[in-house]
Design an enzyme around this catalytic site. Structure first.
Site, PDB file in Angstrom:
ATOM      1  N   HIS A 120       0.921  -1.185   0.002  1.00 38.95           N
ATOM      2  CA  HIS A 120       0.120  -0.033   0.096  1.00 38.95           C
ATOM      3  C   HIS A 120       0.951   1.105   0.056  1.00 38.95           C
ATOM      4  O   HIS A 120       2.115   1.239   0.493  1.00 38.95           O
ATOM      5  CB  HIS A 120      -1.036  -0.110   1.185  1.00 38.95           C
ATOM      6  CG  HIS A 120      -1.854   0.779   1.178  1.00 38.95           C
ATOM      7  ND1 HIS A 120      -1.745   2.328   1.702  1.00 38.95           N
ATOM      8  CD2 HIS A 120      -3.248   0.909   0.957  1.00 38.95           C
ATOM      9  CE1 HIS A 120      -2.983   3.006   1.702  1.00 38.95           C
ATOM     10  NE2 HIS A 120      -3.918   2.049   1.287  1.00 38.95           N
ATOM     11  N   ASP A 197       3.075  -4.513   8.023  1.00 32.30           N
ATOM     12  CA  ASP A 197       1.755  -3.805   7.849  1.00 32.30           C
ATOM     13  C   ASP A 197       0.700  -4.674   8.089  1.00 32.30           C
ATOM     14  O   ASP A 197       0.339  -5.566   7.106  1.00 32.30           O
ATOM     15  CB  ASP A 197       1.772  -2.871   6.458  1.00 32.30           C
ATOM     16  CG  ASP A 197       0.606  -2.145   6.313  1.00 32.30           C
ATOM     17  OD1 ASP A 197      -0.699  -2.385   6.811  1.00 32.30           O
ATOM     18  OD2 ASP A 197       0.294  -1.560   5.146  1.00 32.30           O
ATOM     19  N   GLN A 200      -4.675  -5.039   6.924  1.00 24.84           N
ATOM     20  CA  GLN A 200      -5.676  -6.143   6.388  1.00 24.84           C
ATOM     21  C   GLN A 200      -5.590  -7.315   7.105  1.00 24.84           C
ATOM     22  O   GLN A 200      -6.731  -8.187   7.114  1.00 24.84           O
ATOM     23  CB  GLN A 200      -5.343  -6.370   4.889  1.00 24.84           C
ATOM     24  CG  GLN A 200      -5.254  -5.170   4.024  1.00 24.84           C
ATOM     25  CD  GLN A 200      -6.753  -4.578   3.938  1.00 24.84           C
ATOM     26  OE1 GLN A 200      -7.636  -5.394   3.910  1.00 24.84           O
ATOM     27  NE2 GLN A 200      -6.835  -3.112   3.860  1.00 24.84           N
ATOM     28  N   LYS A 223     -10.886  -0.764  10.235  1.00 25.83           N
ATOM     29  CA  LYS A 223     -11.055  -2.173   9.469  1.00 25.83           C
ATOM     30  C   LYS A 223     -11.533  -3.272  10.295  1.00 25.83           C
ATOM     31  O   LYS A 223     -11.733  -4.280   9.672  1.00 25.83           O
ATOM     32  CB  LYS A 223      -9.676  -2.279   8.855  1.00 25.83           C
ATOM     33  CG  LYS A 223      -9.210  -1.256   7.665  1.00 25.83           C
ATOM     34  CD  LYS A 223      -8.078  -1.547   7.018  1.00 25.83           C
ATOM     35  CE  LYS A 223      -7.348  -0.507   6.338  1.00 25.83           C
ATOM     36  NZ  LYS A 223      -8.152   0.023   5.236  1.00 25.83           N
ATOM     37  N   CYS A 361      -4.585   2.397  -3.899  1.00 24.94           N
ATOM     38  CA  CYS A 361      -3.225   2.904  -3.067  1.00 24.94           C
ATOM     39  C   CYS A 361      -2.403   2.003  -3.383  1.00 24.94           C
ATOM     40  O   CYS A 361      -1.453   1.801  -2.121  1.00 24.94           O
ATOM     41  CB  CYS A 361      -3.552   3.094  -1.785  1.00 24.94           C
ATOM     42  SG  CYS A 361      -4.829   4.659  -1.446  1.00 24.94           S
TER      43      CYS A 361
END
Length: 402
Positions: A120, A197, A200, A223, A361
């Site tokens: 991302h 990261d 997700q 999220k 993104c």
């Protein structure tokens, strides 16, 4: 899981768009919020609103207790060794920027940082900004045609100049769940720290930062059925103690004079200013909600939805799915023939379907696949087979218009 009962916790799923029932398939961008979390926000504003960590009065103590209770819930949720390793941020982006700025002080001209082709922008641009201040290079792990990383190439990218690795746990475009534990082991063999990261991954699968042995792990509340504007950065204590804060202000100090300032103990050293204590308290409620459903149950339900949706969409002539890794989350990015993703997304919206279009993104990844954008449908446990059936019919209908 009683899906109909669960859906009653999300009133927005009952609304209409242009006279059509809303089907919300944009969960990778932000999930919807259950009533228990909304009620927690309302209760904080109505009953406990006061600045935290600073007041001796009752309201301040109550608000502080709720924030620190959330910190402990986060610690347990990701199995951090200590609450000192749990820093509250405004989201994954701020967490990555914090590490890029603070760890960046230990990176020098000529050094290299390894990222992947599927990152991302939030895990690309902060390192590029660092590169503008210090002449460092981004070294990129290639993505194979099926959406998996080339791990052999990754191993070969390490050199004497490698200083840091920053990788996504799960791709927001392809759904690929990367073998981050293996990648961390490889990096540590070269004495290189790793940031993951987890934006997700954290809402959809169990995360154990001690088992992964990552040095940093960042994710966002919005999220994972929580409020917007709140995130978490996990960092190993040994690194956080060595890092210099990248923001200064109240709360993050021990002493201040015009000659010198000393930092507060962890984790407050990196939490400058008044935090979103209402949102942080509500994040704790969101974690309670996730755990009441069971993360294994959530993962199993979403995997089943992914498999069903994949099968239905593959029935459509001319539809191409990007990202077919054997281990992937509940995300399907696709195109149909040469139809522009934006055009199809607009028409799907008129039929009540909320999907994401464009580059998500992740422009370098789009370039790798030779496209400018994709349509992305991303699922949550509250979605249904009926919604997927109607979505497949809608994609077929829209495709026939071109």
């Amino acid at each position: 899981m009683n899906i109909e009962e669960i859906r009653q916790e999300f009133p927005i799923l009952e609304r209409e768009v242009d006279g059509k029932p809303l089907v919300y398939f944009d969960n990778a961008a932000t999930s919807q919020t259950p009533l228990c979390v909304v009620n927690a926000i309302t209760e904080m504003y109505n009953c406990h609103k006061a600045n935290v960590h600073r007041g001796v009065h009752t309201l301040s103590q109550e608000a502080t207790d709720r924030v620190e209770a959330s910190r402990e819930k986060v610690r347990a949720f990701i199995n951090a060794a200590s609450v000192q390793e749990v820093i509250f941020t405004r989201g994954t982006t701020e967490g990555i920027n914090l590490v890029a700025s603070s760890m960046g002080e230990k990176i020098f001209n000529g050094d290299e940082i390894i990222v992947t082709q599927m990152e991302h922008h939030s895990n690309i641009v902060p390192w590029q900004l660092l590169g503008q201040r210090k002449r460092i290079r981004l070294i990129v792990v290639p993505v194979k045609e099926d959406g998996t990383l080339d791990i052999e190439a990754y191993e070969d990218l390490f050199s004497d100049s490698t200083r840091f690795v920053a990788i996504s746990h799960m791709s927001n475009v392809l759904g690929t769940v990367n073998p981050v534990k293996q990648m961390i082991e490889i990096a540590h063999a070269h004495d290189v720290p790793v940031l993951v990261d987890g934006a997700q991954a954290a809402p959809h699968m169990p995360v154990d930062v001690q088992d992964l042995d990552c040095d940093f792990y960042a994710f966002s509340a919005h999220k994972m059925y929580g409020p917007t504007g709140v995130g978490v950065l996990y960092g190993k204590k040994k690194w956080l103690e060595r890092m210099t804060p990248y923001q200064g202000g109240g709360e993050m100090i021990s002493t201040v004079s015009f000659k010198n300032t000393t930092w507060a103990d962890l984790p407050f050293k990196f939490e400058a200013g008044t935090p979103d204590f209402v949102g942080i308290a509500a994040l704790g409620t969101a974690i309670d909600y996730i755990q009441s459903l069971g993360m294994d149950n959530i993962a199993s339900r979403e995997q089943e939805l992914l498999e069903y949706a994949t099968a239905r969409l593959q029935e459509i002539d001319g539809l191409r799915i990007y990202g077919t890794a054997p281990h992937k989350g509940a995300v399907i990015s696709f195109l149909v023939n040469d139809i522009n993703s934006y055009d199809m997304g607009l028409l799907l919206d008129k039929l009540g379907f909320a999907v994401r279009t464009g580059h998500h993104c992740a422009q370098p990844l789009m370039e790798r696949y030779g496209v400018t954008g994709m349509i992305r449908a991303s699922f949550s446990f509250y979605n249904t087979h009926d919604e997927i059936d109607r979505f497949a019919q809608a994609v077929q209908r829209v495709s026939a218009m071109f």
